[in-house]
Design a protein around this motif. Structure first.
Motif, PDB file in Angstrom:
ATOM      1  N   ARG A 302       0.817  -1.222   0.000  1.00 34.06           N
ATOM      2  CA  ARG A 302       0.000   0.000   0.000  1.00 34.06           C
ATOM      3  C   ARG A 302       0.855   1.279   0.000  1.00 34.06           C
ATOM      4  N   LYS A 303       1.945   1.261   0.757  1.00 30.46           N
ATOM      5  CA  LYS A 303       2.673   2.504   1.021  1.00 30.46           C
ATOM      6  C   LYS A 303       3.319   3.137  -0.215  1.00 30.46           C
ATOM      7  N   PRO A 304       3.891   2.376  -1.142  1.00 30.86           N
ATOM      8  CA  PRO A 304       4.487   3.039  -2.309  1.00 30.86           C
ATOM      9  C   PRO A 304       3.493   3.908  -3.070  1.00 30.86           C
ATOM     10  N   PHE A 305       2.256   3.453  -3.169  1.00 30.74           N
ATOM     11  CA  PHE A 305       1.249   4.227  -3.894  1.00 30.74           C
ATOM     12  C   PHE A 305       0.787   5.441  -3.084  1.00 30.74           C
ATOM     13  N   LEU A 306       0.655   5.252  -1.766  1.00 30.78           N
ATOM     14  CA  LEU A 306       0.279   6.379  -0.917  1.00 30.78           C
ATOM     15  C   LEU A 306       1.295   7.512  -1.037  1.00 30.78           C
ATOM     16  N   VAL A 307       2.558   7.152  -0.944  1.00 29.75           N
ATOM     17  CA  VAL A 307       3.621   8.170  -0.993  1.00 29.75           C
ATOM     18  C   VAL A 307       3.717   8.795  -2.384  1.00 29.75           C
ATOM     19  N   GLY A 308       3.706   7.952  -3.419  1.00 29.58           N
ATOM     20  CA  GLY A 308       3.808   8.476  -4.775  1.00 29.58           C
ATOM     21  C   GLY A 308       2.666   9.419  -5.122  1.00 29.58           C
ATOM     22  N   GLY A 309       1.451   9.058  -4.695  1.00 27.53           N
ATOM     23  CA  GLY A 309       0.302   9.912  -4.968  1.00 27.53           C
ATOM     24  C   GLY A 309       0.406  11.264  -4.292  1.00 27.53           C
ATOM     25  N   LEU A 310       0.871  11.282  -3.053  1.00 23.36           N
ATOM     26  CA  LEU A 310       0.995  12.543  -2.325  1.00 23.36           C
ATOM     27  C   LEU A 310       2.130  13.408  -2.871  1.00 23.36           C
ATOM     28  N   LEU A 405       2.007  14.190   3.081  1.00 27.45           N
ATOM     29  CA  LEU A 405       3.150  13.404   2.626  1.00 27.45           C
ATOM     30  C   LEU A 405       4.107  13.112   3.780  1.00 27.45           C
ATOM     31  N   VAL A 406       4.435  14.135   4.553  1.00 27.01           N
ATOM     32  CA  VAL A 406       5.353  13.957   5.681  1.00 27.01           C
ATOM     33  C   VAL A 406       4.775  12.965   6.691  1.00 27.01           C
ATOM     34  N   LEU A 407       3.496  13.087   7.004  1.00 26.27           N
ATOM     35  CA  LEU A 407       2.871  12.191   7.981  1.00 26.27           C
ATOM     36  C   LEU A 407       2.877  10.741   7.508  1.00 26.27           C
ATOM     37  N   VAL A 408       2.517  10.522   6.257  1.00 28.20           N
ATOM     38  CA  VAL A 408       2.455   9.149   5.755  1.00 28.20           C
ATOM     39  C   VAL A 408       3.852   8.533   5.683  1.00 28.20           C
ATOM     40  N   VAL A 409       4.826   9.285   5.215  1.00 29.97           N
ATOM     41  CA  VAL A 409       6.191   8.770   5.110  1.00 29.97           C
ATOM     42  C   VAL A 409       6.727   8.348   6.477  1.00 29.97           C
ATOM     43  N   THR A 410       6.451   9.133   7.486  1.00 25.34           N
ATOM     44  CA  THR A 410       7.065   8.896   8.798  1.00 25.34           C
ATOM     45  C   THR A 410       6.225   8.048   9.742  1.00 25.34           C
ATOM     46  N   GLN A 411       4.912   7.948   9.516  1.00 25.79           N
ATOM     47  CA  GLN A 411       4.056   7.339  10.529  1.00 25.79           C
ATOM     48  C   GLN A 411       3.284   6.094  10.072  1.00 25.79           C
ATOM     49  N   VAL A 412       3.297   5.771   8.795  1.00 24.10           N
ATOM     50  CA  VAL A 412       2.541   4.619   8.296  1.00 24.10           C
ATOM     51  C   VAL A 412       3.502   3.562   7.772  1.00 24.10           C
ATOM     52  N   GLU A 413       3.424   2.365   8.359  1.00 23.17           N
ATOM     53  CA  GLU A 413       4.201   1.236   7.885  1.00 23.17           C
ATOM     54  C   GLU A 413       3.384   0.444   6.871  1.00 23.17           C
ATOM     55  N   GLU A 414       4.059  -0.382   6.089  1.00 19.71           N
ATOM     56  CA  GLU A 414       3.355  -1.246   5.142  1.00 19.71           C
ATOM     57  C   GLU A 414       2.425  -2.204   5.893  1.00 19.71           C
ATOM     58  N   THR A 415       1.178  -2.311   5.445  1.00 17.73           N
ATOM     59  CA  THR A 415       0.186  -3.144   6.138  1.00 17.73           C
ATOM     60  C   THR A 415      -0.075  -4.473   5.455  1.00 17.73           C
ATOM     61  N   LEU A 416       0.365  -4.641   4.200  1.00 21.47           N
ATOM     62  CA  LEU A 416       0.120  -5.889   3.480  1.00 21.47           C
ATOM     63  C   LEU A 416       1.205  -6.896   3.825  1.00 21.47           C
ATOM     64  N   THR A 423      12.187  -0.259  -4.036  1.00 22.71           N
ATOM     65  CA  THR A 423      12.978   0.756  -3.345  1.00 22.71           C
ATOM     66  C   THR A 423      12.669   2.127  -3.922  1.00 22.71           C
ATOM     67  N   LEU A 424      12.377   3.091  -3.031  1.00 19.69           N
ATOM     68  CA  LEU A 424      12.091   4.450  -3.455  1.00 19.69           C
ATOM     69  C   LEU A 424      13.092   5.387  -2.791  1.00 19.69           C
ATOM     70  N   PRO A 425      13.276   6.576  -3.338  1.00 15.36           N
ATOM     71  CA  PRO A 425      14.228   7.527  -2.748  1.00 15.36           C
ATOM     72  C   PRO A 425      13.888   7.839  -1.295  1.00 15.36           C
ATOM     73  N   PHE A 426      14.899   8.044  -0.486  1.00 15.67           N
ATOM     74  CA  PHE A 426      14.762   8.457   0.907  1.00 15.67           C
ATOM     75  C   PHE A 426      14.013   7.425   1.749  1.00 15.67           C
ATOM     76  N   GLY A 427      13.984   6.173   1.297  1.00 18.45           N
ATOM     77  CA  GLY A 427      13.332   5.148   2.085  1.00 18.45           C
ATOM     78  C   GLY A 427      11.823   5.233   2.094  1.00 18.45           C
ATOM     79  N   PHE A 428      11.195   5.894   1.107  1.00 15.34           N
ATOM     80  CA  PHE A 428       9.744   6.086   1.087  1.00 15.34           C
ATOM     81  C   PHE A 428       9.007   4.750   1.040  1.00 15.34           C
ATOM     82  N   GLY A 429       9.563   3.751   0.398  1.00 11.54           N
ATOM     83  CA  GLY A 429       8.845   2.484   0.278  1.00 11.54           C
ATOM     84  C   GLY A 429       9.046   1.572   1.465  1.00 11.54           C
ATOM     85  N   GLU A 430       9.859   1.944   2.428  1.00 11.04           N
ATOM     86  CA  GLU A 430      10.174   1.071   3.548  1.00 11.04           C
ATOM     87  C   GLU A 430       9.048   1.055   4.560  1.00 11.04           C
TER      88      GLU A 430
END
Length: 430
Positions: A302-310, A405-416, A423-430
């Motif tokens: 879920r997280k790569p799409f959340l971050v990319g969209g924002l 964007l800042v909140l999702v990057v720092t506070q939401v972990e992958e749920t699936l 791998t995305l820049p700055f660890g966005f996909g982690e």
């Protein structure tokens, strides 16, 4: 469709018909209020707390009222559907209220009466939105189907939401319509009639074709508070709360546009039909992308799409306050739609992943409530901020997108579970 449960497709079709009705009103109500056919309050043009009461602000308040009352009621209706183990009866009741209130628009002749109807319609919508989303979540046989289910559901719903504004502009412009016995039907009343028809089609589809899956009554607490801090102490904020904030900010950015129909048309030298196309561009992009993004979010995460969209959302919103032609506005709106598509289904799927068994109505109501608040705050904010300059409402929306964007990057972990995110820049996909 694409291996999706038939009931999900039927629910999506029902919401598509209902969305046509609601999107008609988003375009028609601003035109109706500004047309002179409705008696406006005598305090228009005065100042309250330093804010001028412009026609744009009156329009924004009327559009926002639906979202405010809708959102306040959603935690209660979502919780009640969990506790009773019922979804369908709540959906039908809410659709019935929407149909009746759509008829009432043709009967009111003052701004104040229109606000009463709009408020009742918002309460009716509160019975439809969280329970429909919860039922779609209930019908997912595994986490690996959830994103796809929401993608299909959102695609059909958004087809209705995108198709409605274009037709609404044409219906209003083509009026009045000649009826037998020398009678005439105004363009506005014809549009309200289409809204009624959409609600009735939805009621018919749900009544005949939807059977609820068996579910136990949830042992849900009467406490309706939302967890803000992460109870697991893995992050500072609860991930569902953060997904709700991201959904709120995204919805505000979408809803900024509708209130400014007249200023946008004047600035770009265009008419209501062009505006309807631009309004629908966000939805059209979602229609094209929701299913593939939902399916991909079930495989990748879920997280790569959340971050990319924002990441895309902020510049896309800001651009709408800077363009000077109908075509460049259309391009900005399409980019806006791509960003929303990347956030919408994955956010719902992530919240569904985090929901406890039997409590999807309660958990998902956080996001549906946030989206409702966003659609309420957006028109009101643009009505207020427009007085400080055309670009200001869109700059405000872009700033909210960056905060999300800042909140999702720092506070939401992958749920699936088992997802292997790229791998995305700055660890966005982690």
């Amino acid at each position: 469709m694409f291996g999706t449960d038939r009931r999900v497709v039927v629910l999506a079709l029902a919401r598509m018909a209902d969305a046509v009705a609601n999107s008609f009103l988003i375009i028609v109500l601003p035109l109706y209020i500004a047309s002179g056919e409705l008696a406006l309050p005598g305090f228009e043009g005065r100042m309250v707390l330093g804010i001028p009461l412009t026609i744009e602000l009156l329009i924004g308040f009327a559009l926002s009222l639906f979202g405010f009352l809708n959102s306040f009621a959603q935690p209660f209706t979502g919780r009640l559907s969990d506790r009773t183990g019922r979804r369908k009866i709540f959906i039908l009741f809410g659709l019935g209220v929407l149909a009746v209130t759509s008829v009432a628009y043709a009967l009111v002749d003052t701004y104040e009466a229109l606000l009463v109807v709009r408020g009742l319609q918002g309460l009716g919508g509160a019975f439809v939105i969280p329970t429909t989303i919860a039922l779609v979540n209930d019908l997912a046989r595994s986490d690996a189907e959830r994103g796809g289910n929401f993608g299909v559901f959102n695609t059909f719903r958004l087809i209705g939401f995108g198709f409605g504004p274009v037709v609404a502009g044409l219906v209003v412009q083509a009026g009045p319509y000649s009826l037998p016995a020398g009678m005439a039907l105004s363009g506005f009343n014809a549009a309200f009639g289409v809204a009624v028809l959409g609600a009735l089609v939805s009621i018919t589809l749900v009544t005949i074709l939807i059977e609820e899956p068996p579910m136990a009554e949830a042992d849900a607490s009467d406490d309706l508070s939302i967890s803000v801090l992460d109870e697991a102490d893995e992050q500072l904020f609860d991930p569902v709360f953060v997904l709700g904030i991201g959904t709120l900010f995204m919805a505000i950015s979408i809803a900024l546009f509708a209130t400014l129909q007249e200023p946008i048309n004047t600035r770009l030298g265009q008419g209501p039909t062009w505006f309807g196309i631009q309004f629908s561009a966000v939805v059209i992009a979602n229609v094209v992308l929701q299913v593939p993004i939902g399916r991909a979010a079930d495989r990748i995460g879920r997280k790569p799409f959340l971050v990319g969209g924002l990441v895309i959302l902020a510049p896309a919103v800001l651009a709408q306050g800077l363009v000077h032609s109908p075509w460049t506005m259309l391009v900005a709106r399409l980019a806006h739609g791509i960003s929303v598509a990347m956030v919408f289904a994955p956010a719902l799927a992530a919240a569904g992943d985090l929901a406890k068994e039997g409590q999807s109505g309660t958990t998902l109501s956080v996001l549906t409530m946030a989206f409702g608040f966003g659609t309420a705050i957006g028109p009101l904010a643009s009505g207020v901020l427009y007085g400080y300059g055309f670009v200001v409402p869109f700059a405000f929306g872009a700033a909210l997108a960056l905060a999300a964007l800042v909140l999702v990057v720092t506070q939401v972990e992958e749920t699936l579970k088992g997802a292997v995110a790229p791998t995305l820049p700055f660890g966005f996909g982690e």
